[in-house]
Motif scaffolding. Structure first.
Motif, short mmCIF file in Angstrom:
data_model
loop_
_atom_site.label_atom_id
_atom_site.label_comp_id
_atom_site.label_asym_id
_atom_site.label_seq_id
_atom_site.Cartn_x
_atom_site.Cartn_y
_atom_site.Cartn_z
N ASP A 20 0.86 -1.18 0.00
CA ASP A 20 0.00 0.00 0.00
C ASP A 20 0.90 1.24 0.00
OD1 ASP A 20 -1.67 2.17 0.63
OD2 ASP A 20 -2.94 0.94 1.93
N GLN A 21 0.79 2.04 -1.03
CA GLN A 21 1.69 3.18 -1.20
C GLN A 21 1.58 4.20 -0.08
OE1 GLN A 21 1.05 6.02 -4.23
NE2 GLN A 21 2.96 6.98 -3.70
N ARG A 22 0.46 4.21 0.62
CA ARG A 22 0.29 5.18 1.71
C ARG A 22 1.30 4.95 2.83
NH1 ARG A 22 -5.87 4.10 2.71
NH2 ARG A 22 -5.06 2.07 2.16
N LEU A 23 1.88 3.76 2.88
CA LEU A 23 2.88 3.47 3.92
C LEU A 23 4.22 4.15 3.65
CD1 LEU A 23 2.17 -0.31 4.57
CD2 LEU A 23 1.54 1.64 6.00
N LYS A 24 4.42 4.64 2.44
CA LYS A 24 5.65 5.36 2.06
C LYS A 24 6.90 4.51 2.23
CE LYS A 24 3.68 9.61 1.86
NZ LYS A 24 2.86 9.81 0.76
N ASN A 37 6.59 -1.86 -3.22
CA ASN A 37 5.86 -0.69 -3.68
C ASN A 37 5.73 -0.77 -5.20
OD1 ASN A 37 5.32 2.04 -4.64
ND2 ASN A 37 5.73 2.68 -2.54
N TYR A 39 5.26 1.44 -7.34
CA TYR A 39 5.76 2.58 -8.08
C TYR A 39 7.28 2.60 -8.22
CZ TYR A 39 0.97 4.05 -7.74
OH TYR A 39 -0.39 4.08 -7.86
#
Length: 129
Positions: A20-24, A37, A39
């Motif tokens: 989940d990209q929100r985790l950075k 990730n 991305y």
């Protein structure tokens, strides 16, 4: 099969998922699943996968997401990944070439420059280069 797939195939008994990209985060391993990730470019994905495999190989199943408290485990996993994807034998091929730069080595190995530099520094610290 590309090198990411080859590495995943070598560790066929693990599962792989999208982070989940929100985790950075670039990557994370939870039990038997490595999350990457979506991305990341291929170079970053390869390096991140190797480091997460380093955690699998070197760290017990504990939560080490607090990097300040667990910097030793992080370093051990990172060094394992360097040995896996930047073997010292590969780097020694460049020693005899006076004019080659670390930029050229990174390009030849298709790795990020910082990874090549960190791997070289690790091998020098350990007396292998």
């Amino acid at each position: 099969m590309n090198r990411i797939e080859e590495l995943m195939h070598e560790y066929y008994f693990l599962t792989y998922g999208i982070l989940d990209q929100r985790l950075k985060l670039k990557g994370l391993i939870i039990e038997n699943t490595i999350y990457l990730n979506q991305y990341l470019n291929d170079r970053e994905r390869y390096v991140t996968l190797a480091e997460e495999l380093g955690h699998w190989e070197t760290t017990s199943n504990k939560n080490i997401t607090d990097y300040k408290l667990n910097s030793k485990e992080e370093l051990i996993a990172r060094e394992w990944s360097f040995k896996k994807i930047v073997p010292v034998e590969e780097l020694k091929k460049y020693e005899a070439k006076d004019t080659i730069t670390d930029y050229e080595v990174a390009e030849d190995l298709d790795l990020p420059l910082n990874i090549v530099r960190e791997a070289c520094n690790m091998y020098k610290r350990k007396g292998a280069l």
